[in-house]
Write a protein that holds these residues in place. Structure first.
Motif, short mmCIF file in Angstrom:
data_model
loop_
_atom_site.label_atom_id
_atom_site.label_comp_id
_atom_site.label_asym_id
_atom_site.label_seq_id
_atom_site.Cartn_x
_atom_site.Cartn_y
_atom_site.Cartn_z
N VAL A 149 0.86 -1.18 0.00
CA VAL A 149 0.00 0.00 0.00
C VAL A 149 0.90 1.23 0.00
O VAL A 149 1.75 1.38 0.88
N ILE A 150 0.74 2.10 -1.01
CA ILE A 150 1.60 3.29 -1.09
C ILE A 150 0.78 4.56 -0.90
O ILE A 150 1.32 5.65 -0.94
N GLY A 151 -0.54 4.42 -0.73
CA GLY A 151 -1.33 5.63 -0.53
C GLY A 151 -2.79 5.30 -0.43
O GLY A 151 -3.18 4.13 -0.50
N LEU B 180 -4.15 2.77 -2.64
CA LEU B 180 -3.30 2.84 -3.81
C LEU B 180 -2.22 1.78 -3.61
O LEU B 180 -1.50 1.80 -2.60
N VAL B 181 -2.15 0.79 -4.52
CA VAL B 181 -1.31 -0.38 -4.30
C VAL B 181 -0.33 -0.54 -5.45
O VAL B 181 -0.73 -0.44 -6.63
N SER B 182 0.94 -0.78 -5.11
CA SER B 182 1.93 -1.08 -6.14
C SER B 182 2.16 -2.59 -6.14
O SER B 182 2.68 -3.14 -5.16
N GLY C 41 10.75 -9.93 -9.86
CA GLY C 41 12.03 -9.40 -9.39
C GLY C 41 11.88 -8.50 -8.18
O GLY C 41 12.83 -8.22 -7.47
N HIS C 42 10.65 -8.03 -7.91
CA HIS C 42 10.45 -7.04 -6.83
C HIS C 42 9.45 -7.66 -5.87
O HIS C 42 8.25 -7.36 -5.91
N PHE C 43 9.90 -8.65 -5.06
CA PHE C 43 8.93 -9.38 -4.25
C PHE C 43 9.36 -9.31 -2.79
O PHE C 43 10.55 -9.22 -2.49
N PRO D 12 9.90 -4.73 -0.14
CA PRO D 12 11.12 -4.12 -0.70
C PRO D 12 10.90 -2.63 -0.94
O PRO D 12 9.77 -2.18 -1.15
N ALA D 13 11.98 -1.88 -0.88
CA ALA D 13 11.87 -0.42 -1.03
C ALA D 13 11.51 -0.10 -2.47
O ALA D 13 11.76 -0.86 -3.39
N GLY D 14 10.88 1.07 -2.66
CA GLY D 14 10.60 1.54 -4.01
C GLY D 14 9.37 0.87 -4.60
O GLY D 14 8.72 0.05 -3.96
N LEU D 15 9.06 1.26 -5.83
CA LEU D 15 7.87 0.74 -6.52
C LEU D 15 8.29 -0.31 -7.54
O LEU D 15 9.43 -0.32 -7.99
#
Lengths: 92, 100
Positions: B6-8, B26-28, B33-35, B42-45
């Motif tokens: 959840v990023i927002g 708001l979900v990324s 590779g980004h799990f 993990p940091a970032g989107l």
């Protein structure tokens, strides 16, 4: 139905009530040559598939809703079976 | 179900009647590779597009959630509801060991 490889699992305390008591498996859809296709999905698992086993996933919600015995459950992807390995690793 | 962090949050003032009083995250979504491994996302989107998910479980900022997309997202409602992504679980711990 999708062929996928089990690559992990997850725990979730706060979830939709219809998921209570169900295992969540992280499955990576693979092709016949065992190359990953797309992103991992999370499936509910009634049959106890192990790590790195190939499984068959059903992506239709009606089968999952029958399994969780809740007509208004948002369950969708479910493990239907475990596929045999074409060339199983040698047992020493 | 797919996992994402959840990023927002999103608030709507004019909605169709079925969605009045809804809570939106708001979900990324995670990619291969980004799990997440363990309890920290993990940091970032991730490279996948961010999406808005209906939430009735009360997930907060930075939580990892499992959201369901498609027709099944609108199943838990008695009236026909035009949504296609719903929060199905707030994830505590992820044990992810991809086969190399």
């Amino acid at each position: 139905m999708m062929l996928a490889r089990v690559e992990g699992n997850l725990t979730a305390t706060c979830k939709h009530p219809s998921f209570n008591g169900w295992r969540f498996l992280i499955c990576q859809p693979v092709d016949l040559a065992d190359h990953p296709e797309g992103n991992p999905v999370v499936a509910i698992d009634p049959i106890g598939a192990g790590l790195h086993e190939r499984v068959i996933l059903s992506t239709d919600g009606s089968a999952a809703r029958l399994a969780v015995n809740d007509p208004i459950s948002p369950a969708r992807i479910m493990v239907m079976g475990i596929a045999d390995e074409p060339n199983p690793p040698e047992v020493p | 179900m797919r996992l994402g962090t959840v990023i927002g949050r999103v608030t709507l003032n004019i909605t169709v009647p079925a969605l009045r009083g809804a809570r939106w995250l708001l979900v990324s979504p995670f990619t291969r590779g980004h799990f997440q491994r363990g309890t920290q996302a993990p940091a970032g989107l991730s490279k996948d597009p961010t999406l808005v998910v209906y939430d009735s479980l009360g997930a907060g900022l930075g939580d990892t959630i499992g959201f369901i997309e498609g027709r099944e997202a609108a199943m838990p409602f008695s009236v026909p509801t035009p949504i296609d992504a719903i929060n199905g679980a707030i994830v505590d711990n992820v044990f992810y060991t991809p086969k190399s």
